[in-house]
Design a protein around this motif. Structure first.
Motif, PDB file in Angstrom:
ATOM      1  N   VAL A  18     -23.879 -44.671 -22.471  1.00 35.94           N
ATOM      2  CA  VAL A  18     -22.496 -44.515 -22.003  1.00 35.94           C
ATOM      3  C   VAL A  18     -22.365 -45.041 -20.570  1.00 35.94           C
ATOM      4  O   VAL A  18     -21.401 -45.744 -20.231  1.00 35.94           O
ATOM      5  CB  VAL A  18     -22.063 -43.035 -22.101  1.00 35.94           C
TER       6      VAL A  18
ATOM      7  N   ALA B  43     -22.360 -48.693 -20.656  1.00 35.81           N
ATOM      8  CA  ALA B  43     -21.091 -49.174 -21.227  1.00 35.81           C
ATOM      9  C   ALA B  43     -19.978 -49.110 -20.186  1.00 35.81           C
ATOM     10  O   ALA B  43     -19.185 -50.049 -20.024  1.00 35.81           O
ATOM     11  CB  ALA B  43     -20.738 -48.325 -22.443  1.00 35.81           C
ATOM     12  N   TYR B  44     -19.964 -47.958 -19.444  1.00 36.00           N
ATOM     13  CA  TYR B  44     -18.914 -47.830 -18.417  1.00 36.00           C
ATOM     14  C   TYR B  44     -19.104 -48.826 -17.274  1.00 36.00           C
ATOM     15  O   TYR B  44     -18.128 -49.316 -16.703  1.00 36.00           O
ATOM     16  CB  TYR B  44     -18.874 -46.396 -17.869  1.00 36.00           C
TER      17      TYR B  44
ATOM     18  N   ILE C 254     -17.529 -51.866 -18.636  1.00 37.77           N
ATOM     19  CA  ILE C 254     -16.061 -51.728 -18.709  1.00 37.77           C
ATOM     20  C   ILE C 254     -15.451 -51.830 -17.309  1.00 37.77           C
ATOM     21  O   ILE C 254     -14.476 -52.550 -17.065  1.00 37.77           O
ATOM     22  CB  ILE C 254     -15.673 -50.387 -19.376  1.00 37.77           C
TER      23      ILE C 254
ATOM     24  N   ASN D  28     -10.764 -46.014 -21.612  1.00 33.66           N
ATOM     25  CA  ASN D  28     -11.526 -44.823 -21.234  1.00 33.66           C
ATOM     26  C   ASN D  28     -11.372 -43.726 -22.264  1.00 33.66           C
ATOM     27  O   ASN D  28     -12.352 -43.098 -22.693  1.00 33.66           O
ATOM     28  CB  ASN D  28     -11.018 -44.304 -19.889  1.00 33.66           C
TER      29      ASN D  28
ATOM     30  N   THR E  73     -13.205 -44.563 -25.491  1.00 33.57           N
ATOM     31  CA  THR E  73     -14.665 -44.463 -25.303  1.00 33.57           C
ATOM     32  C   THR E  73     -15.089 -42.995 -25.212  1.00 33.57           C
ATOM     33  O   THR E  73     -16.015 -42.553 -25.891  1.00 33.57           O
ATOM     34  CB  THR E  73     -15.090 -45.193 -24.008  1.00 33.57           C
ATOM     35  N   ASN E  74     -14.379 -42.241 -24.342  1.00 35.07           N
ATOM     36  CA  ASN E  74     -14.754 -40.833 -24.166  1.00 35.07           C
ATOM     37  C   ASN E  74     -14.672 -40.059 -25.466  1.00 35.07           C
ATOM     38  O   ASN E  74     -15.562 -39.281 -25.809  1.00 35.07           O
ATOM     39  CB  ASN E  74     -13.847 -40.160 -23.123  1.00 35.07           C
TER      40      ASN E  74
END
Ligand code: ADP
Length: 563
Positions: free
Chosen positions: A39, A42-43, A46, A164, A167-168
């Motif tokens: 994660v 990934a962030y 992003i 966001n 994804t979250n």
């Protein structure tokens, strides 16, 4: 190497985890660390695409934490790695939740972190799990209930917020699914293992019962703390009780029902067992409900606590009554055999000696006879030869009496005592000195016994002939034969005023071949045969004698002898 085993090597290391639950949570911890790292990466991507740079250090913290958790997981420091994981993710979630707009949905991660606390610590560390769940809840309230901002508020674009949120949501959902899957999987496996164990337990119990049934054992358990003995149905059956009687007994009652002669052995065995901690095996007698004692083999063992105090004794009893009875019989037969062997030895020695003595004397006398030419001398030699032959004859007849008593069965018949004594006296006329002795009888005319006539005749014959043989030649001799009824017994005495017996011989005159006087009188077998024969007649003999004055031998026999 498969992907799973490669992953296992990375997340769990090369260690072998014995506990299934521990193994599973190590996997879960590894997966979650991996998800966090993914994660964060990934962030980073992003944010880079969207030109947001301020959050990078926190993503790196997450990556570092993920690495640390995996390393701790590999080195089996599970609790520490769980604590670091939960502290870090709660902190990071709080950090973003307090500054990001609601719409990013970051707070959903509080649910995942709370669930992971339960999954990682499990029921065994429920307090820690509850604590971290409360921390998540508190942080959620703090971040949304108050206007605290740890990071500067960013002006995110709508598109960024939507990415966001998606994804979250997806990550929180996957993590929660993973945790729930882990929990139901663990539960399912535990249940299956429990069913397997219960089945095995049942089978093993059945097998044990089959063995116990096969040896007809009565089991029991003794609890030292209550001093109570819990007994099985078969235990009760062996002691004559019904299954609904006697649920448990106190140790004190058990000892009361133990044969007094076995108490010391049982106490010794218990003391040794508690000292050496080796199973005990004791042969003992227990009183049954019916009141008689039965032999049992009692064996068992005890469990001790870490301080060495006994906590439980489990054992069983097996009925060995028949075997013990057979053993006792064999023991008795052995004693008899030993006695018979001893008697046989002395018998062979004395018989050969006593048979040869008169024979050699006869041989010597025949030589004398040949040498002598005088009529009178020859006559006296012939009478001496006759005397020796009579001794030999009486000895042989005593041996026959002995053998007859030992080998033949009892033959009880009505026996008139008067006529029996007269019969005996008629047969004793050949005994040397008979004509010198006055014989009186005092026997009730009608006195009749039911007994073995031949054996009683043998007994009285011996006593009366002894009274004649051992008469005192220096004075006028008499023998008195008297009979009286005494309850269910008849007392028959033979009293003489003969030479009597010295006190030092009294204890041994009933022994085989024992003679208290000069050998010439007899063989020493008579009184031994009397004693043995009286045993078969269920009677006994007593005597009084004073040296130089006379003797009285009294026999006590039942009036009615059961064959
Ligand atoms: P024995 O064949 O020698 O008579 P017994 O067994 O009949 O053997 O007697 C054992 C011994 O007891 C005899 O040798 C004798 O010394 C003594 N005895 C038995 N009866 C009498 C009795 N009536 N008076 C004196 N002594 C006796």
């Amino acid at each position: 190497m498969s992907f799973r085993s490669a992953l296992k090597k990375v997340l769990l290391g090369n260690v072998h985890i014995q506990s299934r639950l521990e193994y599973k949570s190590a996997w879960l911890r590894g997966y979650m660390a991996l998800i966090c790292i993914s994660v964060a990466i990934a962030y980073t991507v992003i944010d880079k695409i969207n030109g947001v740079r301020t959050n990078f250090p926190f993503y790196w913290i997450v990556v570092l934490m993920g690495g640390l958790v995996i390393w701790l997981n590999r080195t089996r420091r599970y609790q520490l790695s769980s604590v670091i994981f939960l502290v870090t993710i709660n902190f990071i979630i709080f950090l973003f939740a307090s500054s990001d707009p609601y719409r990013t949905g970051i707070y959903i991660f509080f649910i995942a972190s709370s669930l992971s606390a339960f999954a990682l610590f499990g029921y065994r560390q429920i307090k820690l799990a509850v604590f971290f769940s409360c921390v998540s809840l508190l942080l959620f309230i703090l971040s949304y209930g108050f206007e605290w901002r740890l990071l500067p508020v960013m002006d995110y674009s709508e598109k960024y917020i939507t990415i966001n949120f998606i994804t979250n949501f997806i990550v929180a959902l996957i993590t929660s699914m993973l945790i729930v899957y882990f929990l139901i999987n663990t539960n399912f496996r535990s249940e299956a293992a429990l069913t397997r164990t219960t089945d095995e337990l049942q089978k093993s119990r059945e097998r044990n019962q089959m063995v116990l049934d096969a040896v007809d054992a009565g089991t029991y358990e003794f609890e030292p703390s209550t001093q109570a003995i819990l007994v099985s149905d078969n235990w009760k059956k062996l002691l004559g009780y019904r299954a609904d009687e006697l649920e448990q007994i106190q140790l004190e009652t058990y000892f009361e029902n133990l044969h007094p002669a076995d108490k010391a052995t049982v106490e010794q065995n218990i003391a040794r067992h508690l000292r050496d901690r080796k199973p005990y095996v004791t042969e003992l007698r227990l009183r049954t409900k019916q009141g008689e004692y039965k032999w049992f083999l009692d064996c068992g063992s005890t469990r001790f606590d870490e301080k060495g105090a006994p906590t439980l004794t489990a054992g069983c009893i097996i009925d060995i009554n028949e075997r013990k009875k057979a053993e006792e019989k064999i023991l008795h037969q052995n004693e008899q055999l030993e006695k018979a062997n001893g008697e046989l030895d002395r018998f062979v020695y004395s018989v050969s000696h006593d048979l040869r003595a008169p024979l050699s004397s006869i041989l010597g006398l025949t030589n004398l006879y040949n040498l002598s030419s005088e009529g009178k001398e020859r006559e006296s030699i012939i009478s001496l030869i006759k005397e020796r032959a009579l001794t030999l004859d009486s000895f042989i007849s005593e041996i026959l009496d002995y053998s007859r008593n030992a080998r033949t069965e009892l033959n009880t018949v009505p026996t008139n005592l008067n006529s029996l004594v007269h019969d005996i006296l008629k047969g004793l006329t050949y005994v040397p000195g008979f004509e010198r002795v006055r014989i009186d009888t005092d026997i009730p005319e009608a006195l009749e016994l039911r007994t073995d006539r031949a054996r009683l005749k043998m007994v009285l014959n011996n006593l009366i002939s002894n009274a004649i043989k051992y008469s005192d030649k220096q004075r006028e001799s008499f023998v008195v034969i008297q009979a009286t009824v005494n309850g269910s017994e008849c007392d028959l005495s033979v009293r003489d005023n003969g030479i009597g017996i010295k006190p030092e011989h009294h204890a041994r005159i009933f022994d085989m071949f024992y003679q208290a006087h000069d050998k010439a009188h007899g063989s020493g077998l008579g009184l031994y045969i009397v004693k043995e024969t009286l045993q078969r007649l269920k009677g006994r003999i007593t005597f009084q004698s004073e040296y130089g004055k006379g003797s009285t031998f009294t026999i006590h026999v039942p009036l009615k002898l059961e064959a």
